[in-house]
Write an enzyme that holds these catalytic residues in place. Sequence first.
Site, PDB file in Angstrom:
ATOM      1  N   GLU A  35       0.871  -1.166   0.000  1.00 26.28           N
ATOM      2  CA  GLU A  35       0.000   0.000   0.000  1.00 26.28           C
ATOM      3  C   GLU A  35       0.915   1.225   0.000  1.00 26.28           C
ATOM      4  OE1 GLU A  35      -2.752   0.411   3.275  1.00 26.28           O
ATOM      5  OE2 GLU A  35      -3.560   2.257   2.409  1.00 26.28           O
ATOM      6  N   ARG A 260       5.699 -12.952   9.464  1.00 28.81           N
ATOM      7  CA  ARG A 260       6.354 -11.720   9.047  1.00 28.81           C
ATOM      8  C   ARG A 260       7.752 -11.617   9.660  1.00 28.81           C
ATOM      9  NH1 ARG A 260       4.468  -6.597   9.807  1.00 28.81           N
ATOM     10  NH2 ARG A 260       2.552  -7.210   8.815  1.00 28.81           N
ATOM     11  N   LYS A 270       4.792   0.602   9.106  1.00 28.59           N
ATOM     12  CA  LYS A 270       4.850   1.925   8.482  1.00 28.59           C
ATOM     13  C   LYS A 270       4.243   2.990   9.383  1.00 28.59           C
ATOM     14  CE  LYS A 270       3.147   0.142   4.805  1.00 28.59           C
ATOM     15  NZ  LYS A 270       2.427  -0.025   3.553  1.00 28.59           N
TER      16      LYS A 270
HETATM   17  P1  ATP Z   1       3.006  -2.247   7.716  1.00 26.59           P
HETATM   18  O1  ATP Z   1       2.549  -2.981   8.920  1.00 26.59           O
HETATM   19  O2  ATP Z   1       4.405  -1.794   7.774  1.00 26.59           O
HETATM   20  O3  ATP Z   1       2.060  -1.151   7.292  1.00 26.59           O
HETATM   21  P2  ATP Z   1       1.782  -3.773   5.717  1.00 26.59           P
HETATM   22  O4  ATP Z   1       1.704  -5.254   5.721  1.00 26.59           O
HETATM   23  O5  ATP Z   1       0.544  -3.051   6.037  1.00 26.59           O
HETATM   24  O6  ATP Z   1       2.989  -3.356   6.617  1.00 26.59           O
HETATM   25  P3  ATP Z   1       1.870  -3.325   2.948  1.00 26.59           P
HETATM   26  O7  ATP Z   1       2.525  -2.249   2.190  1.00 26.59           O
HETATM   27  O8  ATP Z   1       0.404  -3.425   2.883  1.00 26.59           O
HETATM   28  O9  ATP Z   1       2.368  -3.190   4.402  1.00 26.59           O
HETATM   29  O10 ATP Z   1       2.537  -4.731   2.613  1.00 26.59           O
HETATM   30  C1  ATP Z   1       3.103  -5.086   1.393  1.00 26.59           C
HETATM   31  C2  ATP Z   1       3.534  -6.509   1.457  1.00 26.59           C
HETATM   32  O11 ATP Z   1       4.640  -6.624   2.324  1.00 26.59           O
HETATM   33  C3  ATP Z   1       2.443  -7.402   2.003  1.00 26.59           C
HETATM   34  O12 ATP Z   1       2.414  -8.579   1.241  1.00 26.59           O
HETATM   35  C4  ATP Z   1       2.876  -7.653   3.406  1.00 26.59           C
HETATM   36  O13 ATP Z   1       2.422  -8.871   3.882  1.00 26.59           O
HETATM   37  C5  ATP Z   1       4.396  -7.615   3.279  1.00 26.59           C
HETATM   38  N1  ATP Z   1       5.009  -7.263   4.547  1.00 26.59           N
HETATM   39  C6  ATP Z   1       4.845  -6.138   5.269  1.00 26.59           C
HETATM   40  N2  ATP Z   1       5.531  -6.181   6.414  1.00 26.59           N
HETATM   41  C7  ATP Z   1       6.180  -7.369   6.411  1.00 26.59           C
HETATM   42  C8  ATP Z   1       7.073  -8.027   7.328  1.00 26.59           C
HETATM   43  N3  ATP Z   1       7.437  -7.464   8.475  1.00 26.59           N
HETATM   44  N4  ATP Z   1       7.553  -9.244   6.986  1.00 26.59           N
HETATM   45  C9  ATP Z   1       7.197  -9.811   5.823  1.00 26.59           C
HETATM   46  N5  ATP Z   1       6.371  -9.265   4.937  1.00 26.59           N
HETATM   47  C10 ATP Z   1       5.852  -8.054   5.219  1.00 26.59           C
HETATM   48 MG    MG Z   2      -0.652  -1.735   6.443  1.00 21.12          MG
END
Ligand code: ATP
Ligand code: MG
Length: 560
Positions: A35, A260, A270
Amino acid sequence: MSHDAPRSNFIRDLVEEDVATGRFGRPVTTRFPPEPNGYPHLGHVKSIVLNFGLARDFGGRCNLRFDDTNPVTEDMKYVEAMKADVRWLGYAPDAELYASDYFERLFEIAEGLVRDGKAYVDSQNEEQIREGRGTVTSAGTDSPYRGRSPEENLDLLRRMRAGEFPDGAHVLRAKIDMAHPNMVMRDPLLLRIRHAPHYRRGSEWCVYPLYDFAHGLSDAIEGITRSLCTLEFKDGRDIYEWLVREAGFERPPTQIEFARLELEYTVLSKRKLLRLVNEGHVSGWDDPRMPTIAGIRRRGVTPEALRNFAEAIGVARKPARTELATYEHYVRDDLNMRVPRRMAVLKPLKVVLTNYPEGQVEELEAPSYPHDVPLEGSRPVPFSRELWIERDDFMEEPPKKFFRLAPGREVRLRYAYFITCQEVVKDADGTVVELRCTYDPATRGGDAPDGRKVQGTIHWVSAARALDAEVRLYERLFSVLDPEDVPEGEDFTKHLNPDSLVVVRGAKVEPSLRDDPPGSRYQFERTGYFVSDAEDSRPDAPVFNRTVGLRDSWAKVKGS
Ligand code: ATP
Ligand code: MG
């Protein structure tokens, strides 16, 4: 550089089976779906390496898809950062796609669900909807609008899209089961009205898909085979499967969850990283202490090191926190094999060689790589009567096991000569300000022809030719293993490490560094790995960021 065969893991095994059985009838297709509401971080690296790595290893495809369905938090600058960082990591997406380009298609799917009696327009407010969902232990209750006819629903849905209603007046919900054991399946919301400008669609669109509705169907539209996501989406798998099936996709993608990345002393969210930036705890998204790709890059880490790290930790189903030492190992291991050695003195102490001719400067040749690194090169290092050595490399009353310079003792100046400390000059406070030493001209290059040995070798720079530099010593940003583990009512920022940045001004570096481009990486001998800061360095005022330290044998002895 050798590339090890990819390590097997449960996802790789499943994909291998898909390929063997022809399960999806199309090439392995994965996607990385960020995102665009923040800069990518080390957690994203894990997902990027996993998704792009599978596509590469199985001759398939991997899309970069922006999951941009929330008009309020998204921004083009995050899209640009994400694209640049994926490329910097060494991956070329097979397509760059946007969920916001699927709004029309998703709306058509919504109309289809309504026609089939699988979705309805609910006109309850947010609170009523929440209450109606029930709890984990009690069933929910049907909305009074659940019985609307497909015709009425279709009419309302189209008027929602036409912008006839304010935010929150109606939502579209799937019609599944208000008593479903999985709460997610209790008539989940699919579309909601949002009169807010979207960074790509402007104000023309006002019925925004919710995450669950957009995500699985975007995967299906793109022909993804395995949709890899982190464990918190486990409960979403039922709705994922329901939607791709009801929408009529043949051999739809299936979701697989993995743990994760969690890293010691680090937050990877983020939302929290945004707070660190906004509240000024760091200098920006690319502060070298940040676990963002931008920060990691500015810290001097290479993309290869990140890929090696991500491959090495692998993927598993069980949550676990990765040791910071593991991460640092891969950073060090990579830099060790690629960066030239240089000399820099962080806390300078003046040495005067009383038997060296005044005004003379000789150029010594110093190899840039040790014997076990398969790279070649050397540079001239000027040597003169006045030198800088590290203050910590001298002790007036050395304890046992301290093998560096001390009164009356002889040590080797790396690549240069043996010197012996003859006299210690102090100021009125008793602080050592200068060492008066003699050098042995017969030991040029660092060896004595008579075979005599010294126990210590120290680094140095010529005072006549040294450059003044600023050196930024970075430490972990948080002082506890899990910064997010805080008591109710307290905040992760309380665990910030007050000493995460120590700025050293007046460091002395060898003059060869002047000619290198900004962003060059080095090992400063006996000190650590450093990178010149591309942002803040000036030709005559270089700034170096410490990427990672070496292990200091004396610190270890002292600490034990
Ligand atoms: P955040 O919690 O930082 O906002 P998010 O999962 O909401 O992370 P996105 O940008 O929606 O962030 O995620 C993009 C991709 O990265 C998704 O497939 C998510 O599962 C993966 N991802 C995000 N954080 C991690 C992590 N700590 N380890 C592995 N994969 C991750
Ligand atoms: Mg998120």
